[in-house]
Motif scaffolding. Structure first.
Motif, PDB file in Angstrom:
ATOM      1  N   SER A  90       0.827  -1.204   0.000  1.00  0.00           N
ATOM      2  CA  SER A  90       0.000   0.000   0.000  1.00  0.00           C
ATOM      3  C   SER A  90       0.865   1.259   0.000  1.00  0.00           C
ATOM      4  O   SER A  90       0.404   2.317  -0.417  1.00  0.00           O
TER       5      SER A  90
ATOM      6  N   ARG B 138      -1.590   4.864  -0.206  1.00  0.00           N
ATOM      7  CA  ARG B 138      -2.749   4.988   0.688  1.00  0.00           C
ATOM      8  C   ARG B 138      -2.515   4.144   1.932  1.00  0.00           C
ATOM      9  O   ARG B 138      -1.721   3.206   1.907  1.00  0.00           O
TER      10      ARG B 138
ATOM     11  N   TYR C 207      -2.632   1.341   4.637  1.00  0.00           N
ATOM     12  CA  TYR C 207      -2.922  -0.079   4.448  1.00  0.00           C
ATOM     13  C   TYR C 207      -4.127  -0.531   5.256  1.00  0.00           C
ATOM     14  O   TYR C 207      -4.775  -1.512   4.906  1.00  0.00           O
TER      15      TYR C 207
ATOM     16  N   THR D  90      -7.511  -0.748   3.291  1.00  0.00           N
ATOM     17  CA  THR D  90      -7.660  -1.656   2.158  1.00  0.00           C
ATOM     18  C   THR D  90      -8.577  -2.823   2.514  1.00  0.00           C
ATOM     19  O   THR D  90      -8.625  -3.258   3.664  1.00  0.00           O
TER      20      THR D  90
END
Length: 113
Positions: free
Chosen positions: A22, A27, A29, A32
């Motif tokens: 990530s 972004r 993690y 996610t």
């Protein structure tokens, strides 16, 4: 079956690899779907004093296999970026890649550097 180690160690390794993946995407993690799925699966299959979960070993084996895949892909990409052909290279650059140095002519006569 080979020893898999601790499920906590596998979980930490998976989270570390998700963090690496990530970071490349830029972004967090924890936002996610992969992170949420891994955490939900590990929480659902933990062993408690009330029950013995046989699916935990299956989950642990799958998680260890997926961890191996993620780590191998990351290391492969790092090696690929380091050694991938960048077009024509000078002899000095090629020698540096494999850890050699080109010989120097004493006094600076003869060979071109």
């Amino acid at each position: 079956m080979a020893a898999l180690g601790s499920p906590l160690r596998t979980l930490r390794g998976l989270l570390r690899e998700l963090r690496h993946a990530s970071a490349r995407a830029g972004r967090p993690y924890r936002d996610t779907p992969a992170y949420q799925h891994v955490m939900a699966a590990f929480r659902a299959h933990r062993v408690t004093s009330e029950k013995l979960c046989r699916a935990q070993q299956e989950l642990h084996f799958q998680a260890a296999t997926y961890l191996c895949l993620l780590r191998s892909v990351r290391e492969h990409l790092a090696l690929h970026h380091e050694y991938h052909g960048k077009g024509e290279r000078s002899p000095r650059e090629v020698a540096g890649l494999v850890g050699f140095r080109l010989p120097q002519q004493p006094g600076g006569k003869g060979w071109d550097p």
